[in-house]
Each structure stands twice: as C-alpha cells, then as structure tokens.
Design an enzyme around this catalytic site. Structure first.
Site, PDB file in Angstrom:
ATOM      1  CD  GLU A 166      44.972 -11.005  52.494  1.00 27.60           C
ATOM      2  OE1 GLU A 166      45.356 -11.915  53.253  1.00 27.60           O
ATOM      3  OE2 GLU A 166      45.693 -10.471  51.620  1.00 27.60           O
ATOM      4  CB  CYS A 198      53.350  -2.754  49.410  1.00 27.26           C
ATOM      5  SG  CYS A 198      53.279  -2.861  51.217  1.00 27.26           S
ATOM      6  CB  CYS A 239      45.921  -0.334  51.767  1.00 25.84           C
ATOM      7  SG  CYS A 239      46.191  -2.124  51.899  1.00 25.84           S
ATOM      8  CG  ASP A 277      50.797  -5.620  48.512  1.00 26.31           C
ATOM      9  OD1 ASP A 277      51.350  -5.011  49.452  1.00 26.31           O
ATOM     10  OD2 ASP A 277      49.570  -5.593  48.333  1.00 26.31           O
ATOM     11  CB  SER A 278      52.669  -6.855  52.762  1.00 23.26           C
ATOM     12  OG  SER A 278      51.368  -6.312  52.638  1.00 23.26           O
ATOM     13  CG  HIS A 286      44.437  -5.811  50.893  1.00 27.01           C
ATOM     14  ND1 HIS A 286      45.789  -5.772  50.762  1.00 27.01           N
ATOM     15  CD2 HIS A 286      44.119  -7.085  51.234  1.00 27.01           C
ATOM     16  CE1 HIS A 286      46.290  -6.976  51.020  1.00 27.01           C
ATOM     17  NE2 HIS A 286      45.288  -7.789  51.297  1.00 27.01           N
TER      18      HIS A 286
END
Length: 268
Positions: A152, A73, A186, A10-11, A188
C-alpha cells in the site's frame, strides 16, 4: 436473471484484485466494493474484533441490495463461521475455500505453501480445506505481516529493495520445504507476483486468491441463474471507511487502468 449488484469487501483495498477479475469475467455485472480502510489491517486483530468488523462490512453490503457477497479478505474468510454465512439472506463466499481447491488441484508433489496474515495462518483454515481434498499434502504456512503495508506504500516494483528483501526472508522456509505450489493467501499479494515468483522460481505455481474467488462467484451465479441480463456496461461503485482522497492513488495498483467509478466514505 438477477440484476442486483455483486458485493465485495476487504479490510482495505487488496480485494480490488477480485473486483478486477470479476469485471473481466462478468462485464455486465454491477459491483459494489467496500474497503474498511480506517481499520486495516484485520490480520493482527483478535477473533472477536474480526468477527465484529466482518458483520458490519456484510451489513453495509446488504444495505446496498446486493445479490451475492464475496469476502475478498483471507483473514475474514479464515474466521467467519460457515454456519453464520449460511444464515445470510444472500449467498456468501470466502476466498479461502476456492483458493485451497485450486492449490490442491495444481500441486503435483502435494507440498503446498501458504502465505497470509497472522490471523489467516494461525487459523489453519487453508490447511484444513486442503487436507480434506489432499490428505497426503505437506503444508508449510508462513505469516507475512509486512507485505500489506509495503504494497500500500507503493513498493511494488520488481526490483524494489525493501519488498524483495522481505520476500526473500519470508519465503526462505517455503523454498527449503520444496513446495511446488504457493497460495497467495491475501488479496494484496498478487500485486507483487513478480517479486514472489522471482524468489520462488519458475517451477512453483502461484495461486491468486482474488482470481480464484472471482471464478467461483462467476460459476455460482451461472449455476443458480443469478447472472445479470446485461452482458456489458456493468458499473463499479466503491466505498471506504477512511478518507477517499487517496483511493485512486492506491486503487490503480490493484485495478489497473480503465476501471473507474464513484468513491464514497462510509462511517459506522
């Protein structure tokens, strides 16, 4: 049987949600994870840059002798061409197809929402997949570029004012459209499922892209007789492109407690 590890990238660290699901579904599998933390986010980059980053991420996992690659991702999955993926030396899966299929099956009304990065939404990839399965679908896609940085930063509590305010603003068009199914496009985003669910209401089904990707990997490995001979005791190895010092501080948001392994820095 194939005892080589599964590769996931993933990024950033959002793809750890897929790692968590894989470790639960396949406790005997070794997993290698690469998070391109030095270059996050991918979602605001040009297509050419995303392609270059994806190729480098894939090359790194192949250097670890993986048997399967999961692009956890949404941005890469929306951008990396199927014809290139087909030429790789191991099977490759992007989370977009698996997630779109789950959403198409879950929706009762055909009104499906998508949230993701700008690149994911602009690509139209989820909509294309869904419309091949549900030509009658009415799709509303919204870019949510600030979700990744606030997640994050640890702003994930259900009552967090900043993230809740963002969610209300971003999700308002989806509520207005009357969607009954929402793709968290996504990896996240599942971390703030409670916040998104509170805003959207109990009648909206949330589709977790990391979970759907992991389920597809599980199915593919079983179908192709590529599962490890082990049924437990699989190892986790983590690699990042930025300093690994803060990995566990953020990583535990995605992995929860009990999933650990060595963390190393990779420089391209």
């Amino acid at each position: 049987m194939d005892n080589r590890p599964i590769g996931v990238f993933d990024s950033g660290l959002g793809g750890l949600t897929a790692v968590k699901e894989l470790a639960t579904l396949l406790p005997g599998e070794d997993i290698v994870y690469f998070g391109d933390t030095a270059r996050i986010p991918y979602g605001n980059r040009s297509r050419e840059t995303i392609m270059r980053y994806a190729e480098e991420d894939i090359w790194f996992l192949l250097s670890k002798n993986v048997k399967y690659i999961l692009a956890a991702c949404g941005t890469v999955s929306s951008t990396y061409p199927a014809e290139r993926a087909a030429k790789l030396s191991v099977p490759y899966l992007g989370v977009v197809g698996a997630t779109a299929q789950a959403a198409a099956q879950a929706s009762q009304s055909g009104r499906i929402g998508i949230i993701g990065t700008k690149a994911t939404v602009n690509s139209g990839s989820y909509a294309k997949f869904i419309q091949t399965l549900r030509p009658d679908a009415e799709i509303t896609a919204i870019a949510c570029p600030l979700f990744v940085p606030v997640i994050e930063a640890g702003r994930i509590a259900r009552d967090d004012l900043i993230t809740t305010t963002l969610a209300k603003e971003y999700l308002a068009p989806l509520k207005e459209a009357g969607v009954d199914t929402l793709i968290l496009g996504c990896t996240h985003y599942p971390i703030i499922t409670d916040i998104i669910g509170d805003v959207m209401g109990p009648d909206v089904t949330l589709i977790n892209s990391g979970r759907e990707g992991a389920h597809c990997v599980h199915q593919h490995l079983g179908t192709e007789d590529m599962l490890s001979e082990k049924t437990e005791g699989g190892s986790l190895s983590f690699y990042v492109s930025d300093s690994p010092d803060s990995f566990w501080e953020i990583g535990k948001l995605f992995l929860g407690e009990g999933l650990e392994g060595p963390v190393e820095q990779v420089r391209f």
